[in-house]
Design a protein around this motif. Sequence first.
Motif, short mmCIF file in Angstrom:
data_model
loop_
_atom_site.label_atom_id
_atom_site.label_comp_id
_atom_site.label_asym_id
_atom_site.label_seq_id
_atom_site.Cartn_x
_atom_site.Cartn_y
_atom_site.Cartn_z
N ILE A 124 -2.62 -4.88 5.16
CA ILE A 124 -3.01 -4.20 3.92
C ILE A 124 -3.07 -5.15 2.72
O ILE A 124 -3.93 -4.99 1.85
CB ILE A 124 -2.02 -3.05 3.62
N ALA A 125 -2.22 -6.14 2.66
CA ALA A 125 -2.11 -6.98 1.47
C ALA A 125 -3.42 -7.62 1.01
O ALA A 125 -3.66 -7.71 -0.20
CB ALA A 125 -1.04 -8.05 1.68
N PRO A 126 -4.31 -8.06 1.93
CA PRO A 126 -5.56 -8.67 1.44
C PRO A 126 -6.47 -7.72 0.69
O PRO A 126 -7.41 -8.16 0.03
CB PRO A 126 -6.23 -9.17 2.74
N HIS A 127 -6.22 -6.42 0.80
CA HIS A 127 -7.15 -5.43 0.26
C HIS A 127 -6.59 -4.69 -0.95
O HIS A 127 -7.21 -3.74 -1.43
CB HIS A 127 -7.52 -4.43 1.36
N VAL A 128 -5.44 -5.12 -1.44
CA VAL A 128 -4.81 -4.46 -2.58
C VAL A 128 -4.34 -5.50 -3.59
O VAL A 128 -4.19 -6.68 -3.26
CB VAL A 128 -3.61 -3.59 -2.14
N LYS A 129 -4.13 -5.06 -4.81
CA LYS A 129 -3.59 -5.97 -5.82
C LYS A 129 -2.13 -6.28 -5.57
O LYS A 129 -1.65 -7.36 -5.90
CB LYS A 129 -3.74 -5.34 -7.22
N LEU A 130 -1.41 -5.30 -5.01
CA LEU A 130 0.03 -5.46 -4.79
C LEU A 130 0.46 -4.60 -3.62
O LEU A 130 0.02 -3.45 -3.50
CB LEU A 130 0.79 -5.04 -6.06
N PHE A 131 1.28 -5.15 -2.75
CA PHE A 131 1.89 -4.39 -1.65
C PHE A 131 3.39 -4.36 -1.91
O PHE A 131 4.03 -5.41 -1.97
CB PHE A 131 1.60 -5.08 -0.31
N CYS A 160 -0.54 -0.56 -2.81
CA CYS A 160 0.06 0.18 -1.69
C CYS A 160 1.57 0.11 -1.77
O CYS A 160 2.14 -0.96 -2.01
CB CYS A 160 -0.42 -0.41 -0.35
N ILE A 161 2.22 1.25 -1.58
CA ILE A 161 3.67 1.33 -1.52
C ILE A 161 4.07 1.75 -0.11
O ILE A 161 3.69 2.84 0.34
CB ILE A 161 4.23 2.34 -2.53
N GLU A 162 4.80 0.90 0.59
CA GLU A 162 5.28 1.24 1.93
C GLU A 162 6.64 1.91 1.82
O GLU A 162 7.58 1.34 1.27
CB GLU A 162 5.38 -0.02 2.80
N CYS A 163 6.74 3.14 2.34
CA CYS A 163 7.95 3.96 2.21
C CYS A 163 8.53 4.25 3.60
O CYS A 163 8.04 5.17 4.29
CB CYS A 163 7.64 5.27 1.51
#
Length: 582
Positions: A124-131, A160-163
């Motif tokens: 996911i990280a390459p596609h978001v400003k912040l993971f 993205c927030i991983e919960c």
Amino acid sequence: MTDATAMHGGDRVAAALAAHGVRFVFTLCGGHISPILTASKARGIRIIDVRDEATAVFAADAVARLTGVPGVAAVTAGPGLSNTITALKNAQLAQSPIVLFGGAAPTALQGRGALQDIDQRPLIAPHVKLFIKIRRVLDLGPAVEEAFAVARSGVPGPVCIECPVDLLYDEASIRQWYADAAGKGTSIPDRLLRFYLKRHVGKMFAGSGELPAPRERALLPPAASAASVSAAADALARAERPLLVIGSQALSIAAEAPRVAAAVAQLGIPVYLSGMARGLLGRDHALQMRHQRRQALREADCVLLAGVPCDFRLDYGRHVRRSAKLIAANRSAKEARMNRRPDIAAIGDAGLFLERLAKPLAQTGRRWSSWIEELRTRDLKREAEIDEQARTEGEYVNPVALFRALEQVAGENALMVADGGDFVATASYILHPRAPLSWLDPGVFGTLGVGAGFALGAALCRPDSEVWIIYGDGACGYSLVEFDTFARHGIPVIAIVGNDAGWTQIAREQVKMLHDDVGTVLALTAYHEVAAGYGAAGILVTRTDELPAALAQARALAGAGKPVLVNVWLDKTDFREGSISM
């Protein structure tokens, strides 16, 4: 609930979402994220469950574009999160601020073969400003605050927030779950396991008795320097044939759209609108040009690109002649200088830049009347040619005639969602969006499958609008299942499927260059029957003379609250001959 110790992690997330004015959460359910959904519903946030995780992100994207508030989606772990990647990348490239919640395996079981447990950050990280990877319950609320701030700041984009699931359920249940997992053995390894798990749970819930009030961080949009505004004003004031090209980024601040439109009118510069900027000046404004942009750019002596990079859409900057003065207003310094360095770079919000620029140039536009008239005459000539093409009759429906009919029928409150290749590109030349923020297309990534999600988000944000999806038959297949979602949630969209039984944008050049239509052939599929099977209304149109009645029926059904799909069998057309992009 007011007792912080009685709240579970989902409550903390929901409280933070409510504080940020979130009205909708789009989801495909999963046990990893259930507490977020139930807690959000309890706070009056509407939960919209869809049939594909990508649709949830596309819907959140539409909300962000139309309101300026980051759209929110929540999906389960593993395949739930990986299914969002295309939609995330589309939002990233379209610079849409969204917040995606992804479930995850329990913290103590990650990397141990738990259900749907993968290392999600590298995906996911390459596609978001912040993971953001959450490790403590106490961090859930602050993570939401940070995500909203980052998503909206600078060049907007997804976060993205991983919960992990064990941070979202209530403390008593999680402590009991870990106690059961530790067992009651008396051996040294068993006792060590119990000690480790007890300490692990203690760290997870440390400080969670505290519940600081969620807050929204105030953000100032990036502003171009006063020197760049002054330099641009001077360059335009000296120009004989200035041209303005406005893209989606100029409407990053949705609430500013009316003021941006007023500024463009005040500037008096002929303008081409693209992406989300379509409709900025209304249906028919004297300054807006729609045809032969390439020729106009080559004739202009000063070009202002407002939120538009020199990418493939401008032939990497080659559409603008070298002797022209080039002004680039863009939030991204990289995009402002992409492929061609501008003479003036105004790094900041493009819409606010136009507003500031209008003041010193308020009376200058009168000098450009002959240039505007030249472009307007050219536009009217092309419109007459399109009218002539619309009169061509064949076995089925002429697509140009279809859009001429839709242009006449669609209401002044119409909001149009574009999802397709050849059919949608034809629509972009013929349909006239009615108002600012009344046209949604995927953006630079050219993603197919955005239609249902964009329409879903748009209909919820704009319940008084008449929402149309312009579907190519190939694109329709991606999200046709969401007519189930429209029917279940009472979302009365109208979909027009241009059905020419093929991937026409690809086939046209492939057959010409490679003499083979392999992989490009579809069928005259009964998409209207599929929609009806999901609880919507389905209408079939096979002849041009059936269009007025069919479109009127579709509007009436949608007005009564029912989603509709109109399946229109099309004749082939050479309207976009030679349009392949590289």
